[in-house]
Write a protein that holds these residues in place. Structure first.
Motif, PDB file in Angstrom:
ATOM      1  N   ASN A 107      31.608  90.320 -91.909  1.00  0.00           N
ATOM      2  CA  ASN A 107      30.597  90.876 -91.014  1.00  0.00           C
ATOM      3  C   ASN A 107      30.209  92.297 -91.401  1.00  0.00           C
ATOM      4  O   ASN A 107      31.064  93.148 -91.604  1.00  0.00           O
ATOM      5  N   ALA A 108      28.895  92.544 -91.448  1.00  0.00           N
ATOM      6  CA  ALA A 108      28.389  93.874 -91.783  1.00  0.00           C
ATOM      7  C   ALA A 108      28.246  94.742 -90.536  1.00  0.00           C
ATOM      8  O   ALA A 108      28.111  95.952 -90.628  1.00  0.00           O
ATOM      9  N   ASN A 109      28.264  94.102 -89.357  1.00  0.00           N
ATOM     10  CA  ASN A 109      28.072  94.815 -88.093  1.00  0.00           C
ATOM     11  C   ASN A 109      29.261  94.561 -87.170  1.00  0.00           C
ATOM     12  O   ASN A 109      29.438  93.455 -86.672  1.00  0.00           O
ATOM     13  N   ILE A 110      30.058  95.596 -86.979  1.00  0.00           N
ATOM     14  CA  ILE A 110      31.293  95.463 -86.213  1.00  0.00           C
ATOM     15  C   ILE A 110      31.316  96.544 -85.139  1.00  0.00           C
ATOM     16  O   ILE A 110      31.164  97.730 -85.443  1.00  0.00           O
ATOM     17  N   TYR A 111      31.485  96.132 -83.904  1.00  0.00           N
ATOM     18  CA  TYR A 111      31.550  97.068 -82.784  1.00  0.00           C
ATOM     19  C   TYR A 111      32.940  97.008 -82.155  1.00  0.00           C
ATOM     20  O   TYR A 111      33.532  95.933 -82.060  1.00  0.00           O
ATOM     21  N   LEU A 112      33.426  98.161 -81.717  1.00  0.00           N
ATOM     22  CA  LEU A 112      34.683  98.242 -80.977  1.00  0.00           C
ATOM     23  C   LEU A 112      34.342  98.716 -79.575  1.00  0.00           C
ATOM     24  O   LEU A 112      33.705  99.763 -79.413  1.00  0.00           O
ATOM     25  N   ALA A 113      34.749  97.941 -78.582  1.00  0.00           N
ATOM     26  CA  ALA A 113      34.415  98.280 -77.198  1.00  0.00           C
ATOM     27  C   ALA A 113      35.645  98.180 -76.324  1.00  0.00           C
ATOM     28  O   ALA A 113      36.615  97.496 -76.646  1.00  0.00           O
ATOM     29  N   ASP A 114      35.600  98.869 -75.197  1.00  0.00           N
ATOM     30  CA  ASP A 114      36.667  98.828 -74.196  1.00  0.00           C
ATOM     31  C   ASP A 114      36.136  98.064 -72.996  1.00  0.00           C
ATOM     32  O   ASP A 114      35.179  98.508 -72.353  1.00  0.00           O
ATOM     33  N   ILE A 115      36.727  96.907 -72.716  1.00  0.00           N
ATOM     34  CA  ILE A 115      36.298  96.124 -71.554  1.00  0.00           C
ATOM     35  C   ILE A 115      37.392  96.077 -70.494  1.00  0.00           C
ATOM     36  O   ILE A 115      37.360  95.238 -69.600  1.00  0.00           O
ATOM     37  N   SER A 116      38.344  97.007 -70.579  1.00  0.00           N
ATOM     38  CA  SER A 116      39.418  97.026 -69.581  1.00  0.00           C
ATOM     39  C   SER A 116      38.810  97.357 -68.223  1.00  0.00           C
ATOM     40  O   SER A 116      37.818  98.059 -68.115  1.00  0.00           O
ATOM     41  N   GLY A 117      39.404  96.838 -67.196  1.00  0.00           N
ATOM     42  CA  GLY A 117      38.916  97.106 -65.854  1.00  0.00           C
ATOM     43  C   GLY A 117      37.908  96.078 -65.377  1.00  0.00           C
ATOM     44  O   GLY A 117      37.540  96.073 -64.204  1.00  0.00           O
ATOM     45  N   LEU A 118      37.429  95.211 -66.265  1.00  0.00           N
ATOM     46  CA  LEU A 118      36.514  94.153 -65.841  1.00  0.00           C
ATOM     47  C   LEU A 118      37.336  92.995 -65.276  1.00  0.00           C
ATOM     48  O   LEU A 118      38.315  92.581 -65.877  1.00  0.00           O
ATOM     49  N   ASP A 119      36.902  92.500 -64.118  1.00  0.00           N
ATOM     50  CA  ASP A 119      37.622  91.348 -63.559  1.00  0.00           C
ATOM     51  C   ASP A 119      37.225  90.087 -64.332  1.00  0.00           C
ATOM     52  O   ASP A 119      36.338  90.109 -65.195  1.00  0.00           O
ATOM     53  N   ALA A 120      37.885  88.992 -64.034  1.00  0.00           N
ATOM     54  CA  ALA A 120      37.684  87.753 -64.794  1.00  0.00           C
ATOM     55  C   ALA A 120      36.234  87.286 -64.749  1.00  0.00           C
ATOM     56  O   ALA A 120      35.669  86.885 -65.774  1.00  0.00           O
ATOM     57  N   GLY A 121      35.612  87.352 -63.595  1.00  0.00           N
ATOM     58  CA  GLY A 121      34.219  86.908 -63.462  1.00  0.00           C
ATOM     59  C   GLY A 121      33.268  87.756 -64.279  1.00  0.00           C
ATOM     60  O   GLY A 121      32.377  87.243 -64.964  1.00  0.00           O
ATOM     61  N   THR A 122      33.458  89.065 -64.233  1.00  0.00           N
ATOM     62  CA  THR A 122      32.593  89.981 -64.985  1.00  0.00           C
ATOM     63  C   THR A 122      32.808  89.811 -66.484  1.00  0.00           C
ATOM     64  O   THR A 122      31.852  89.826 -67.263  1.00  0.00           O
ATOM     65  N   THR A 123      34.058  89.629 -66.889  1.00  0.00           N
ATOM     66  CA  THR A 123      34.358  89.383 -68.301  1.00  0.00           C
ATOM     67  C   THR A 123      33.694  88.101 -68.764  1.00  0.00           C
ATOM     68  O   THR A 123      33.127  88.036 -69.862  1.00  0.00           O
ATOM     69  N   SER A 124      33.719  87.081 -67.936  1.00  0.00           N
ATOM     70  CA  SER A 124      33.071  85.813 -68.259  1.00  0.00           C
ATOM     71  C   SER A 124      31.559  86.012 -68.408  1.00  0.00           C
ATOM     72  O   SER A 124      30.939  85.459 -69.329  1.00  0.00           O
ATOM     73  N   ASN A 125      30.960  86.814 -67.532  1.00  0.00           N
ATOM     74  CA  ASN A 125      29.519  87.107 -67.636  1.00  0.00           C
ATOM     75  C   ASN A 125      29.210  87.855 -68.935  1.00  0.00           C
ATOM     76  O   ASN A 125      28.182  87.604 -69.571  1.00  0.00           O
ATOM     77  N   LEU A 126      30.092  88.775 -69.309  1.00  0.00           N
ATOM     78  CA  LEU A 126      29.905  89.515 -70.557  1.00  0.00           C
ATOM     79  C   LEU A 126      29.974  88.562 -71.742  1.00  0.00           C
ATOM     80  O   LEU A 126      29.160  88.642 -72.669  1.00  0.00           O
ATOM     81  N   ARG A 127      30.934  87.652 -71.724  1.00  0.00           N
ATOM     82  CA  ARG A 127      31.061  86.684 -72.816  1.00  0.00           C
ATOM     83  C   ARG A 127      29.800  85.818 -72.915  1.00  0.00           C
ATOM     84  O   ARG A 127      29.324  85.524 -74.006  1.00  0.00           O
TER      85      ARG A 127
END
Length: 173
Positions: free
Chosen positions: A20-40
């Motif tokens: 991959n030429a485009n790699i991002y590092l993000a912090d998703i801590s603090g997101l509940d399961a539903g919000t994490t699922s929406n992000l996915r």
């Protein structure tokens, strides 16, 4: 996790970093399961791959990689999620859009086409990066513009010349 399992995860991560030429590092801590699922789901719709990784394993994969990640390993603290995409600005757009409803995810850093971005304050810069397809589209548009002008001038000029010739031939007869 056994030593062999860790070694396998590092090898897999190293391969993904190489592919991959485009790699991002993000912090998703603090997101509940539903919000994490929406992000996915948002990532899936934007053709962005999201994967939660252990910092130590990712750091080793970065060391093993042929790419120069510069200061990116320094941001590997706390929870880290990897985001991969074909378009350089796709993960940044997903993060920015998602943050309209939530404070997360936070951008830790990015590796986009050999360029390194560190910190959440670089998000707007990353959103405005044009993808390869957008740049090609712009170039094609610029190249077509003069050609369209020449063709339209020839068409209108051709009609004018033909009209003048017709008028002149009618006057002589």
């Amino acid at each position: 996790m056994t030593r062999e399992e860790k070694s396998q995860v590092i090898d897999d991560l190293t391969a993904q970093l190489a592919e991959n030429a485009n790699i991002y590092l993000a912090d998703i801590s603090g997101l509940d399961a539903g919000t994490t699922s929406n992000l996915r789901r948002a990532c899936f719709k934007a053709n962005v791959s999201l994967k939660v990784v252990k910092n130590t394993l990712l750091a080793k994969a970065m060391e093993n990689s042929d790419k120069d990640f510069g200061d990116l390993p320094t941001v590997l603290k706390g929870n880290t999620s990897l985001m991969f995409a074909e378009a350089g600005n796709a993960p940044a757009k997903v993060i920015k859009e998602f943050r309209k409803k939530s404070d997360m995810p936070l951008l830790k850093g990015a590796f986009v086409e050999e360029a390194i971005f560190v910190g959440d304050e670089t998000l707007d810069t990353l959103v405005n990066i044009k993808s390869k397809e957008e740049v090609i589209g712009d170039i094609i548009g610029l190249l077509q513009s003069p050609a369209k002008n020449v063709i339209s001038a020839l068409k209108s000029g051709g009609g004018t010349i033909a009209g003048i010739l017709k008028t002149l031939s009618e006057k002589e007869g």
